[in-house]
Design a protein around this motif. Structure first.
Motif, PDB file in Angstrom:
ATOM      1  N   SER A   7      -2.447  -1.406   3.084  1.00  0.00           N
ATOM      2  CA  SER A   7      -3.079  -1.578   4.383  1.00  0.00           C
ATOM      3  C   SER A   7      -1.993  -1.693   5.432  1.00  0.00           C
ATOM      4  O   SER A   7      -0.816  -1.864   5.106  1.00  0.00           O
ATOM      5  N   GLY A   8      -2.411  -1.608   6.700  1.00  0.00           N
ATOM      6  CA  GLY A   8      -1.461  -1.802   7.794  1.00  0.00           C
ATOM      7  C   GLY A   8      -0.994  -0.534   8.463  1.00  0.00           C
ATOM      8  O   GLY A   8      -0.258  -0.590   9.455  1.00  0.00           O
ATOM      9  N   GLY A   9      -1.394   0.615   7.953  1.00  0.00           N
ATOM     10  CA  GLY A   9      -1.011   1.856   8.593  1.00  0.00           C
ATOM     11  C   GLY A   9      -1.760   2.043   9.902  1.00  0.00           C
ATOM     12  O   GLY A   9      -2.662   1.284  10.243  1.00  0.00           O
ATOM     13  N   GLY A  10      -1.340   3.070  10.647  1.00  0.00           N
ATOM     14  CA  GLY A  10      -2.015   3.344  11.906  1.00  0.00           C
ATOM     15  C   GLY A  10      -1.181   4.241  12.783  1.00  0.00           C
ATOM     16  O   GLY A  10      -0.220   4.863  12.336  1.00  0.00           O
ATOM     17  N   LEU A  11      -1.560   4.280  14.037  1.00  0.00           N
ATOM     18  CA  LEU A  11      -0.870   5.098  15.042  1.00  0.00           C
ATOM     19  C   LEU A  11       0.003   4.194  15.900  1.00  0.00           C
ATOM     20  O   LEU A  11      -0.472   3.173  16.408  1.00  0.00           O
ATOM     21  N   VAL A  12       1.252   4.583  16.057  1.00  0.00           N
ATOM     22  CA  VAL A  12       2.186   3.793  16.846  1.00  0.00           C
ATOM     23  C   VAL A  12       3.077   4.735  17.626  1.00  0.00           C
ATOM     24  O   VAL A  12       3.315   5.879  17.207  1.00  0.00           O
ATOM     25  N   GLN A  13       3.570   4.282  18.756  1.00  0.00           N
ATOM     26  CA  GLN A  13       4.467   5.107  19.558  1.00  0.00           C
ATOM     27  C   GLN A  13       5.902   5.029  19.031  1.00  0.00           C
ATOM     28  O   GLN A  13       6.270   4.070  18.335  1.00  0.00           O
TER      29      GLN A  13
END
Length: 125
Positions: A7-13
């Motif tokens: 878990s903890g993935g996502g979209l980041v700049q």
């Protein structure tokens, strides 16, 4: 059997940070080396980092040293990957994996017996 759930993935700049977690169920993670791998589109799955069962030894692919940190909490049966100063080339599906400490290497995919389903990390430019 060991079941691993990331878990903890996502979209980041670009320049941002993420912390991935991998929770284990089934058998305890003690006596197992834990690793993180990643796979970008149309690329082979590659080694990112690993940590010994005690947590005293950590290993990183050279290009990620200083930006990524692996850690584990055996009491919580969880391994973490702190990722800082993220770059677009870090975009990939990140997998955690476990292997018996006494066999194989820490960096070869084939040596890991248990795998999670992966979590997507996307770094935008």
């Amino acid at each position: 059997q060991v079941q691993l759930v990331e878990s903890g993935g996502g979209l980041v700049q670009t320049g941002g940070s993420l912390r991935l977690s991998c929770a284990a169920s089934g058998r305890t993670l003690s006596s197992k080396t834990l690793g993180w791998f990643r796979q970008a589109p149309e690329k082979e799955r590659e080694f990112v980092a690993a940590i010994s069962w005690s947590g005293r030894s950590t290993y990183y692919t050279d290009s990620l040293k200083g930006r990524f940190t692996i850690s584990r909490d055996n009491a919580k049966n969880t391994v973490y990957l702190q990722m800082n100063s993220l770059k677009p080339e870090d975009t990939a599906v990140y997998y955690c994996a476990a292997k018996p400490s006494y066999s194989g290497t820490y960096y070869r995919r084939i040596d890991y017996r248990y795998w999670g389903q992966g979590t997507q990390v996307t770094v935008s430019s």
